[in-house]
Write a protein that holds these residues in place. Structure first.
Motif, PDB file in Angstrom:
ATOM      1  N   GLY A 229       0.851  -1.219   0.049  1.00  0.00           N
ATOM      2  CA  GLY A 229      -0.066  -0.092  -0.031  1.00  0.00           C
ATOM      3  C   GLY A 229       0.984   1.183   0.043  1.00  0.00           C
ATOM      4  N   VAL A 230       2.072   1.173   0.216  1.00  0.00           N
ATOM      5  CA  VAL A 230       2.818   2.409   0.268  1.00  0.00           C
ATOM      6  C   VAL A 230       3.223   3.053  -1.087  1.00  0.00           C
ATOM      7  N   ARG A 231       2.777   4.253  -1.357  1.00  0.00           N
ATOM      8  CA  ARG A 231       2.918   4.837  -2.618  1.00  0.00           C
ATOM      9  C   ARG A 231       4.343   5.369  -2.817  1.00  0.00           C
ATOM     10  N   PHE A 232       4.695   5.332  -4.078  1.00  0.00           N
ATOM     11  CA  PHE A 232       6.365   6.094  -4.192  1.00  0.00           C
ATOM     12  C   PHE A 232       5.983   6.786  -5.590  1.00  0.00           C
ATOM     13  N   HIS A 233       7.452   7.517  -5.872  1.00  0.00           N
ATOM     14  CA  HIS A 233       7.453   8.160  -7.145  1.00  0.00           C
ATOM     15  C   HIS A 233       8.847   7.522  -7.624  1.00  0.00           C
ATOM     16  N   CYS A 234       9.121   7.498  -9.042  1.00  0.00           N
ATOM     17  CA  CYS A 234      10.477   7.293  -9.716  1.00  0.00           C
ATOM     18  C   CYS A 234      10.626   8.635 -10.270  1.00  0.00           C
ATOM     19  N   HIS A 235      11.947   8.840  -9.770  1.00  0.00           N
ATOM     20  CA  HIS A 235      12.466  10.229 -10.214  1.00  0.00           C
ATOM     21  C   HIS A 235      13.549  10.166 -11.235  1.00  0.00           C
ATOM     22  N   GLU A 236      13.792  11.071 -12.054  1.00  0.00           N
ATOM     23  CA  GLU A 236      14.989  11.340 -12.920  1.00  0.00           C
ATOM     24  C   GLU A 236      15.378  12.664 -12.464  1.00  0.00           C
ATOM     25  N   GLY A 237      16.354  12.714 -11.749  1.00  0.00           N
ATOM     26  CA  GLY A 237      16.806  13.953 -11.186  1.00  0.00           C
ATOM     27  C   GLY A 237      15.517  14.301 -10.220  1.00  0.00           C
ATOM     28  N   PRO A 238      14.994  15.874 -10.601  1.00  0.00           N
ATOM     29  CA  PRO A 238      13.821  16.105  -9.702  1.00  0.00           C
ATOM     30  C   PRO A 238      12.412  15.835 -10.378  1.00  0.00           C
ATOM     31  N   LYS A 239      12.687  15.315 -11.378  1.00  0.00           N
ATOM     32  CA  LYS A 239      11.536  15.031 -12.467  1.00  0.00           C
ATOM     33  C   LYS A 239      10.819  13.711 -12.223  1.00  0.00           C
ATOM     34  N   VAL A 240       9.366  13.792 -11.759  1.00  0.00           N
ATOM     35  CA  VAL A 240       8.787  12.472 -11.428  1.00  0.00           C
ATOM     36  C   VAL A 240       8.253  11.739 -13.029  1.00  0.00           C
ATOM     37  N   VAL A 241       9.152  10.519 -13.107  1.00  0.00           N
ATOM     38  CA  VAL A 241       8.684   9.992 -14.202  1.00  0.00           C
ATOM     39  C   VAL A 241       7.753   8.815 -14.419  1.00  0.00           C
ATOM     40  N   ALA A 242       7.494   8.323 -12.951  1.00  0.00           N
ATOM     41  CA  ALA A 242       6.607   7.123 -12.836  1.00  0.00           C
ATOM     42  C   ALA A 242       6.231   7.277 -11.410  1.00  0.00           C
ATOM     43  N   VAL A 243       5.060   6.361 -11.193  1.00  0.00           N
ATOM     44  CA  VAL A 243       4.220   6.370  -9.971  1.00  0.00           C
ATOM     45  C   VAL A 243       3.812   4.878  -9.552  1.00  0.00           C
ATOM     46  N   GLY A 244       4.120   4.604  -8.234  1.00  0.00           N
ATOM     47  CA  GLY A 244       3.718   3.147  -8.101  1.00  0.00           C
ATOM     48  C   GLY A 244       3.460   3.034  -6.580  1.00  0.00           C
ATOM     49  N   GLU A 245       3.186   1.830  -6.283  1.00  0.00           N
ATOM     50  CA  GLU A 245       2.484   1.216  -5.034  1.00  0.00           C
ATOM     51  C   GLU A 245       3.206   0.035  -4.835  1.00  0.00           C
ATOM     52  N   VAL A 246       3.481  -0.259  -3.641  1.00  0.00           N
ATOM     53  CA  VAL A 246       3.995  -1.553  -3.140  1.00  0.00           C
ATOM     54  C   VAL A 246       3.053  -2.591  -2.866  1.00  0.00           C
ATOM     55  N   THR A 247       3.239  -3.787  -3.545  1.00  0.00           N
ATOM     56  CA  THR A 247       2.020  -4.747  -3.454  1.00  0.00           C
ATOM     57  C   THR A 247       2.371  -5.895  -2.509  1.00  0.00           C
ATOM     58  N   ARG A 248       3.830  -6.228  -2.337  1.00  0.00           N
ATOM     59  CA  ARG A 248       4.183  -7.218  -1.319  1.00  0.00           C
ATOM     60  C   ARG A 248       5.726  -7.190  -0.918  1.00  0.00           C
ATOM     61  N   VAL A 249       5.699  -7.369   0.094  1.00  0.00           N
ATOM     62  CA  VAL A 249       7.186  -7.411   0.724  1.00  0.00           C
ATOM     63  C   VAL A 249       7.716  -8.988   0.390  1.00  0.00           C
ATOM     64  N   THR A 250       8.903  -8.949  -0.080  1.00  0.00           N
ATOM     65  CA  THR A 250       9.270 -10.379  -0.468  1.00  0.00           C
ATOM     66  C   THR A 250      10.764 -10.607   0.275  1.00  0.00           C
ATOM     67  N   GLY A 251      11.876  -9.885   0.000  1.00  0.00           N
ATOM     68  CA  GLY A 251      13.401 -10.342   0.645  1.00  0.00           C
ATOM     69  C   GLY A 251      13.683  -9.290   1.618  1.00  0.00           C
ATOM     70  N   LEU A 252      12.960  -8.287   1.731  1.00  0.00           N
ATOM     71  CA  LEU A 252      13.622  -7.141   2.600  1.00  0.00           C
ATOM     72  C   LEU A 252      13.801  -7.264   3.990  1.00  0.00           C
ATOM     73  N   LEU A 253      13.257  -8.423   4.716  1.00  0.00           N
ATOM     74  CA  LEU A 253      13.394  -8.681   6.155  1.00  0.00           C
ATOM     75  C   LEU A 253      14.288  -9.618   6.231  1.00  0.00           C
TER      76      LEU A 253
END
Length: 131
Positions: A100-124
């Motif tokens: 559910g965490v939302r995020f932006h993908c940046h190229e420098g200061p410019k937002v070029v994509a938007v996203g949302e986490v769907t599942r935690v896999t290997g982070l822990l």
């Protein structure tokens, strides 16, 4: 040829990402798998803090998109993401990344994509340092 940033390292989390069209302020040239955008949490106030969290875009079957093919614009794509900085992975992102965490993908200061986490896999999980 398919792309995989770190073939022997499990992804930290999965997300759906929509690449913005040029008329939305997105990039003018096509993005391809293997792109190394900077990641910012969408809900952070003020100037975004940018992190090295890189996507591996995948087809619905789980195979990586070929790196020589342009990625579709304006539709949600599946991706596995890898946190590159080991210290921030354990000290910051383990606390913040969850479905559910939302995020932006940046190229420098410019937002070029938007996203949302769907599942935690290997982070822990602990992993060897990336090379």
């Amino acid at each position: 040829m398919s792309f995989r940033l770190y073939p022997d390292v499990p992804d930290d989390f999965e997300a759906r990402i929509r690449i913005l069209a040029p008329e939305e302020g997105g990039r003018r040239s096509p993005a391809r798998n293997g792109i190394r955008w900077d990641f910012a949490y969408a809900d952070d106030a003020g100037a975004p803090e940018l992190f090295m969290i890189w996507p591996d875009f995948r087809h619905a079957e789980g195979d990586s998109w070929a790196s020589e093919l342009p990625l579709p614009v304006g539709e949600f794509l599946l991706a596995g993401l890898t946190v590159v900085n080991e210290v921030l992975r354990a000290g910051l992102h383990r606390e913040r990344i969850r479905p559910g965490v939302r995020f932006h993908c940046h190229e420098g200061p410019k937002v070029v994509a938007v996203g949302e986490v769907t599942r935690v896999t290997g982070l822990l999980l602990d992993r060897p340092p990336l090379r």
